[in-house]
Design a protein around this motif. Sequence first.
Motif, short mmCIF file in Angstrom:
data_model
loop_
_atom_site.label_atom_id
_atom_site.label_comp_id
_atom_site.label_asym_id
_atom_site.label_seq_id
_atom_site.Cartn_x
_atom_site.Cartn_y
_atom_site.Cartn_z
N GLY A 250 13.49 -20.02 37.13
CA GLY A 250 14.31 -20.82 36.23
C GLY A 250 15.05 -22.05 36.60
N LEU A 251 14.44 -22.33 38.16
CA LEU A 251 14.93 -23.67 38.69
C LEU A 251 13.81 -24.75 38.62
CD1 LEU A 251 16.34 -21.96 42.31
CD2 LEU A 251 17.60 -22.80 40.06
N TYR A 252 14.35 -25.99 38.72
CA TYR A 252 13.37 -26.86 38.53
C TYR A 252 14.08 -28.31 39.04
CZ TYR A 252 16.67 -28.20 34.73
OH TYR A 252 17.60 -28.70 34.33
N LEU A 253 13.05 -29.28 39.27
CA LEU A 253 13.50 -30.40 39.77
C LEU A 253 12.73 -31.43 38.92
CD1 LEU A 253 15.13 -32.27 41.87
CD2 LEU A 253 12.81 -32.47 43.08
N GLN A 254 13.53 -32.35 38.29
CA GLN A 254 12.98 -33.53 37.13
C GLN A 254 13.54 -35.02 37.69
OE1 GLN A 254 14.57 -32.58 33.22
NE2 GLN A 254 12.90 -31.20 32.91
N TRP A 255 12.61 -35.79 37.66
CA TRP A 255 12.83 -37.16 38.02
C TRP A 255 12.19 -38.33 37.15
CZ3 TRP A 255 9.68 -33.71 40.59
CH2 TRP A 255 8.26 -33.99 40.63
N TYR A 256 12.98 -39.24 36.88
CA TYR A 256 12.56 -40.28 36.18
C TYR A 256 12.78 -41.70 36.63
CZ TYR A 256 12.66 -36.56 32.82
OH TYR A 256 12.41 -35.16 32.31
N VAL A 257 11.84 -42.45 36.69
CA VAL A 257 11.85 -43.82 37.23
C VAL A 257 13.09 -44.70 36.39
CG1 VAL A 257 9.92 -45.00 36.31
CG2 VAL A 257 10.65 -45.78 38.43
N ILE A 258 13.50 -45.58 36.98
CA ILE A 258 14.67 -46.48 36.24
C ILE A 258 14.41 -47.96 36.82
CG2 ILE A 258 16.19 -44.59 35.12
CD1 ILE A 258 17.98 -45.42 37.46
N ARG A 259 14.71 -48.89 36.19
CA ARG A 259 14.88 -50.21 36.70
C ARG A 259 16.51 -50.36 36.61
NH1 ARG A 259 11.41 -51.84 32.86
NH2 ARG A 259 9.95 -50.32 33.07
N LEU A 260 17.05 -50.93 37.67
CA LEU A 260 18.66 -51.39 37.50
C LEU A 260 18.39 -53.03 37.38
CD1 LEU A 260 19.58 -49.37 40.75
CD2 LEU A 260 19.66 -49.02 38.29
N GLU A 261 19.40 -53.41 36.45
CA GLU A 261 19.50 -54.82 36.34
C GLU A 261 20.51 -55.33 37.19
OE1 GLU A 261 19.45 -56.45 32.65
OE2 GLU A 261 18.65 -54.64 31.40
#
Length: 85
Positions: A73-84
Amino acid sequence: MPDSIMYQEDAFVVLEPDRSEQFLSPEELKNKLKQILLSEGFEIPRELNKFDSVDLQAEYLMNNYFELDLGAGLYLQWYVIRLEK
């Protein structure tokens, strides 16, 4: 022709169960993934077996996945973001 800004990776939002979201630099996320890949008992995705080093495996995960099943039940999720700025 696509705008080059589409391929910029300023940071990543990282999500884990029972933790607040984290903002990590690409290098920090890569190090986190390397630690997971090197941890005992972690079964790496079959697709990563073609890479000779943990660095290449972690980089491939960063660029081609967005979630890693850590089992039980464990996971790691990641999403790229651009910082203004």
